[in-house]
Motif scaffolding. Sequence first.
Motif, PDB file in Angstrom:
ATOM      1  N   UNK A 171       0.821  -1.209   0.000  1.00  0.00           N
ATOM      2  CA  UNK A 171       0.000   0.000   0.000  1.00  0.00           C
ATOM      3  C   UNK A 171       0.861   1.268   0.000  1.00  0.00           C
ATOM      4  N   UNK A 172       1.875   1.240  -0.862  1.00  0.00           N
ATOM      5  CA  UNK A 172       2.717   2.419  -1.046  1.00  0.00           C
ATOM      6  C   UNK A 172       2.379   3.070  -2.380  1.00  0.00           C
ATOM      7  N   UNK A 173       2.765   4.322  -2.517  1.00  0.00           N
ATOM      8  CA  UNK A 173       2.412   5.073  -3.719  1.00  0.00           C
ATOM      9  C   UNK A 173       3.441   4.869  -4.826  1.00  0.00           C
ATOM     10  N   UNK A 174       2.982   4.710  -6.049  1.00  0.00           N
ATOM     11  CA  UNK A 174       3.911   4.716  -7.183  1.00  0.00           C
ATOM     12  C   UNK A 174       4.651   6.051  -7.247  1.00  0.00           C
ATOM     13  N   UNK A 175       5.793   6.014  -7.891  1.00  0.00           N
ATOM     14  CA  UNK A 175       6.624   7.230  -7.966  1.00  0.00           C
ATOM     15  C   UNK A 175       5.833   8.390  -8.572  1.00  0.00           C
ATOM     16  N   UNK A 176       5.072   8.121  -9.602  1.00  0.00           N
ATOM     17  CA  UNK A 176       4.392   9.211 -10.311  1.00  0.00           C
ATOM     18  C   UNK A 176       3.401   9.925  -9.397  1.00  0.00           C
ATOM     19  N   UNK A 177       2.839   9.186  -8.414  1.00  0.00           N
ATOM     20  CA  UNK A 177       1.870   9.799  -7.510  1.00  0.00           C
ATOM     21  C   UNK A 177       2.539  10.694  -6.474  1.00  0.00           C
ATOM     22  N   UNK A 178       3.857  10.571  -6.333  1.00  0.00           N
ATOM     23  CA  UNK A 178       4.578  11.417  -5.383  1.00  0.00           C
ATOM     24  C   UNK A 178       4.859  12.800  -5.955  1.00  0.00           C
ATOM     25  N   UNK A 179       4.731  12.932  -7.283  1.00  0.00           N
ATOM     26  CA  UNK A 179       4.954  14.229  -7.926  1.00  0.00           C
ATOM     27  C   UNK A 179       3.736  15.114  -7.654  1.00  0.00           C
ATOM     28  N   UNK A 180       3.954  16.221  -6.952  1.00  0.00           N
ATOM     29  CA  UNK A 180       2.833  17.037  -6.476  1.00  0.00           C
ATOM     30  C   UNK A 180       2.223  17.922  -7.568  1.00  0.00           C
ATOM     31  N   UNK A 181       3.061  18.508  -8.381  1.00  0.00           N
ATOM     32  CA  UNK A 181       2.536  19.427  -9.398  1.00  0.00           C
ATOM     33  C   UNK A 181       1.898  18.633 -10.541  1.00  0.00           C
ATOM     34  N   UNK A 182       0.601  18.892 -10.777  1.00  0.00           N
ATOM     35  CA  UNK A 182      -0.158  18.126 -11.755  1.00  0.00           C
ATOM     36  C   UNK A 182       0.446  18.218 -13.153  1.00  0.00           C
ATOM     37  N   UNK A 183       0.887  19.415 -13.528  1.00  0.00           N
ATOM     38  CA  UNK A 183       1.449  19.608 -14.864  1.00  0.00           C
ATOM     39  C   UNK A 183       2.667  18.716 -15.067  1.00  0.00           C
ATOM     40  N   UNK A 184       3.553  18.709 -14.080  1.00  0.00           N
ATOM     41  CA  UNK A 184       4.754  17.874 -14.168  1.00  0.00           C
ATOM     42  C   UNK A 184       4.380  16.396 -14.134  1.00  0.00           C
ATOM     43  N   UNK A 185       3.413  16.070 -13.269  1.00  0.00           N
ATOM     44  CA  UNK A 185       3.027  14.664 -13.133  1.00  0.00           C
ATOM     45  C   UNK A 185       2.519  14.110 -14.459  1.00  0.00           C
ATOM     46  N   UNK A 186       1.709  14.870 -15.158  1.00  0.00           N
ATOM     47  CA  UNK A 186       1.183  14.403 -16.446  1.00  0.00           C
ATOM     48  C   UNK A 186       2.292  14.248 -17.478  1.00  0.00           C
ATOM     49  N   UNK A 187       3.231  15.176 -17.462  1.00  0.00           N
ATOM     50  CA  UNK A 187       4.341  15.085 -18.429  1.00  0.00           C
ATOM     51  C   UNK A 187       5.229  13.871 -18.132  1.00  0.00           C
ATOM     52  N   UNK A 188       5.593  13.693 -16.860  1.00  0.00           N
ATOM     53  CA  UNK A 188       6.440  12.561 -16.489  1.00  0.00           C
ATOM     54  C   UNK A 188       5.737  11.232 -16.758  1.00  0.00           C
ATOM     55  N   UNK A 189       4.428  11.220 -16.508  1.00  0.00           N
ATOM     56  CA  UNK A 189       3.658   9.995 -16.735  1.00  0.00           C
ATOM     57  C   UNK A 189       3.686   9.600 -18.205  1.00  0.00           C
ATOM     58  N   UNK A 190       3.538  10.569 -19.058  1.00  0.00           N
ATOM     59  CA  UNK A 190       3.560  10.310 -20.497  1.00  0.00           C
ATOM     60  C   UNK A 190       4.935   9.829 -20.941  1.00  0.00           C
ATOM     61  N   UNK A 191       5.979  10.483 -20.434  1.00  0.00           N
ATOM     62  CA  UNK A 191       7.335  10.104 -20.819  1.00  0.00           C
ATOM     63  C   UNK A 191       7.700   8.723 -20.275  1.00  0.00           C
ATOM     64  N   UNK A 192       7.252   8.421 -19.052  1.00  0.00           N
ATOM     65  CA  UNK A 192       7.527   7.098 -18.483  1.00  0.00           C
ATOM     66  C   UNK A 192       6.776   6.015 -19.252  1.00  0.00           C
ATOM     67  N   UNK A 193       5.551   6.312 -19.666  1.00  0.00           N
ATOM     68  CA  UNK A 193       4.778   5.349 -20.468  1.00  0.00           C
ATOM     69  C   UNK A 193       5.480   5.054 -21.792  1.00  0.00           C
ATOM     70  N   UNK A 194       6.107   6.072 -22.376  1.00  0.00           N
ATOM     71  CA  UNK A 194       6.849   5.871 -23.624  1.00  0.00           C
ATOM     72  C   UNK A 194       8.051   4.955 -23.393  1.00  0.00           C
ATOM     73  N   UNK A 195       8.701   5.115 -22.236  1.00  0.00           N
ATOM     74  CA  UNK A 195       9.834   4.245 -21.892  1.00  0.00           C
ATOM     75  C   UNK A 195       9.353   2.806 -21.734  1.00  0.00           C
ATOM     76  N   UNK A 196       8.223   2.642 -21.042  1.00  0.00           N
ATOM     77  CA  UNK A 196       7.664   1.304 -20.838  1.00  0.00           C
ATOM     78  C   UNK A 196       7.343   0.644 -22.174  1.00  0.00           C
ATOM     79  N   UNK A 197       6.729   1.385 -23.074  1.00  0.00           N
ATOM     80  CA  UNK A 197       6.366   0.829 -24.379  1.00  0.00           C
ATOM     81  C   UNK A 197       7.604   0.432 -25.173  1.00  0.00           C
ATOM     82  N   UNK A 198       8.629   1.251 -25.089  1.00  0.00           N
ATOM     83  CA  UNK A 198       9.878   0.946 -25.796  1.00  0.00           C
ATOM     84  C   UNK A 198      10.508  -0.331 -25.251  1.00  0.00           C
ATOM     85  N   UNK A 199      10.468  -0.489 -23.930  1.00  0.00           N
ATOM     86  CA  UNK A 199      11.010  -1.697 -23.310  1.00  0.00           C
ATOM     87  C   UNK A 199      10.210  -2.917 -23.754  1.00  0.00           C
ATOM     88  N   UNK A 200       8.891  -2.779 -23.816  1.00  0.00           N
ATOM     89  CA  UNK A 200       8.036  -3.899 -24.215  1.00  0.00           C
ATOM     90  C   UNK A 200       8.339  -4.358 -25.635  1.00  0.00           C
TER      91      UNK A 200
END
Length: 724
Positions: free
Chosen positions: A520-549
């Motif tokens: 019951x711990x928070x994912x890293x992306x949920x620790x980012x407080x600023x919504x604007x940054x969180x959305x950007x990091x989430x998108x960039x991390x998703x791109x990394x995940x897709x590339x790895x897949x």
Amino acid sequence: MKTKTLNALLLFFTFTIFSQSKEELAARDFFWGATDAYKTVTEVPEKWANESAVILYKNENYDFHKFGKNVTYTSSIRQRIKLLDKASVEEFSEFVFKKRFRSDKGRYTYLQKGNNYVGVKIVKPDGSEVEIDVEEESVEVDGETKLAISNLEIGDIIDYYFYRLEPFKTTYAFGFDPVETYLGEEYPVVDFKLFFETENDFFINFNSFNGAPQLTEIPTEKRNMRRYELIDSDIEKIQSTRWSYPLLELPSYKFQVYFARSGKFEDRAMAFLPENEEKIKTSVSKEEVLELYAKRFTPFGNLGDIERYFKNKTFKNDSEKVIEGYYFMRHYYLTRFVEAIIVKDAEILYNPFEFYGMPVFIENQKQFVRHFTAFLFEQDIKYEIIVAKKRYDGPIDDLLIEKNLNALVKVKTNPPIYADHFSVHTNINEFSPLIEDTDVYELYPTKKKNKIDVIKKGKLPVSTHLDNETKKDITFSLNDDFSGINLSAVTNYKGHSKKDEQLDRLMFMDYVTEDYAKYETQPWIELVKRKKNRERYKKELAAVVEKIKVKQKERFEKSAKAEFQVGDIEDYTFEIKDTGRYAFDSYFTFTESFEAKNSLIKKAGPNYIIEIGKLIGGQIDIEEKEHERTTNINTASARSYNYNITFNIPDGYTVAGLDKLNKSVDNETGAFISTAVLEDNRLVVNTTKQYKNNFEPKSNWSKMIAFLDEANQFTNEKILLKKK
């Protein structure tokens, strides 16, 4: 050959000495100067006349010097080799090396550059010499220097040296990397010399093993200067042998040099130092182990996080509490940071760890032992600290170098629980198979003290071939036009067999998501407080995940082709069913399926030949030259491979040739057993291959060959699919 991989070799010059630095000239003079006693040696002993090459002279040197905060470490090697056939000529016709490097020793020395100075000359049969100009002849390719040596011929002597000069700064204790090696080479050696030069504040641990000569001291002109040498001759070549540990059986030597400028740094050194610089330390007693680790392994750690996690939890017994504590620590001090590590490596954010506040990492075995024993001490649970050596490095009684020790915790529950420093998939009761079944030291505190004050000998348990299992359930059928197969497989790994597969097959999201939910711990992306940054990091991390897949799927397809020995595959699918990360004896399970055209099937008139034996994967092929063995057999662990293969027989056909699929070789070293039966319209083939022990004496080699050959032969077996 060992020296070719010595950080990549060489840098050369011609007979004319062009602009060379003072250090280059000193290096050249050290090996090829007026005192070179081997410059005229050209003859090969008659007994080695039919070898591919013979090393006429090998000389290794290690120099350690200091001036104020500056330390200079010089390592060098020279070999004079006579080339006696085409293979050796080809081997020495090209070298790859780096000219310069940055020191990784000491403190704040990254900007300090080290240099590699190398010389090579060719001695022709008529006695003429050609010294090679590296600057002229070599080329830079991808940060490496490559040198092609032209006109090298059978009968030539190649005489080269590699001289590595590394300066750095340090004001504290510093241990140089240990050297552990055997005297023999790929080629016979006529004469060998190992040479040391040190001075005050440099401490040497050194010993020879398995009949190698001892190190002897050479008188020097200065009181603070010390020199030593080891000399040997007539050294036979080393035959490469499967599953052998050369340091256990071949003449060898081990050493480490430790720099400690004053008494206080000597006391702090994580090493078993000799009494003073003038003495060579050749062994370490159990009392010395206790003295060093009693200070270093005092329980220590902030337990607030685990106390908060344990609040309102109840446990049936201490075993349950210890296991829960271990897996929580694995998550809290490691896997919850994995996403941040990925983010940093992908350059999404420079410091992604800032969102954790003050993150705590447990980075090595010693930190883990201190933190985990602090937890045990707080819970009033008795424990021992196990200190062990890996099997390939020799018994604990031959302990010499502290870096060779492995430390883990034995919790004195019933039965005992073992806890080793965790990686992302390490389990309770899992530790390196290379220390299983070895004699160890057990250290522990008496009564309710937390200071270690007792040491005794003990022995670690050993896993069996049933504990370390690879299990595959394979189902395949022919496609409609009989041009290929459709295959699906469920693959299971447990024990020591699963960790490498987990590292290869599990993407980080497969297990961090699992851990987040469990704890019951928070994912890293949920620790980012600023919504604007969180959305950007989430998108960039998703791109990394897709590339790895995408890369992961490509890699798995290649792996499936190699394992099942099929051609091009189509419609490949892969799915994780169980990560197997919460118990050593739990299975890591995944499924995969694909279609393979023109694979495992050949038409024979109205019938078809099915190469069913290939489905158990490639097997070890023991060549005739390997049948004679002079060394004992050491494998990483006992293990088993169990395959259940089901072939769906197409309508209108029968199967012939089952007799060749029924095999049985079973002895004390291992087994290969296979059975084949018809069940309605299915052929079911079961195979088991077992390595029953992690060690066998060389006298049992023929028994191992028996089951290994049977397994290898099975891969060639086929069935005939006959039209009714």
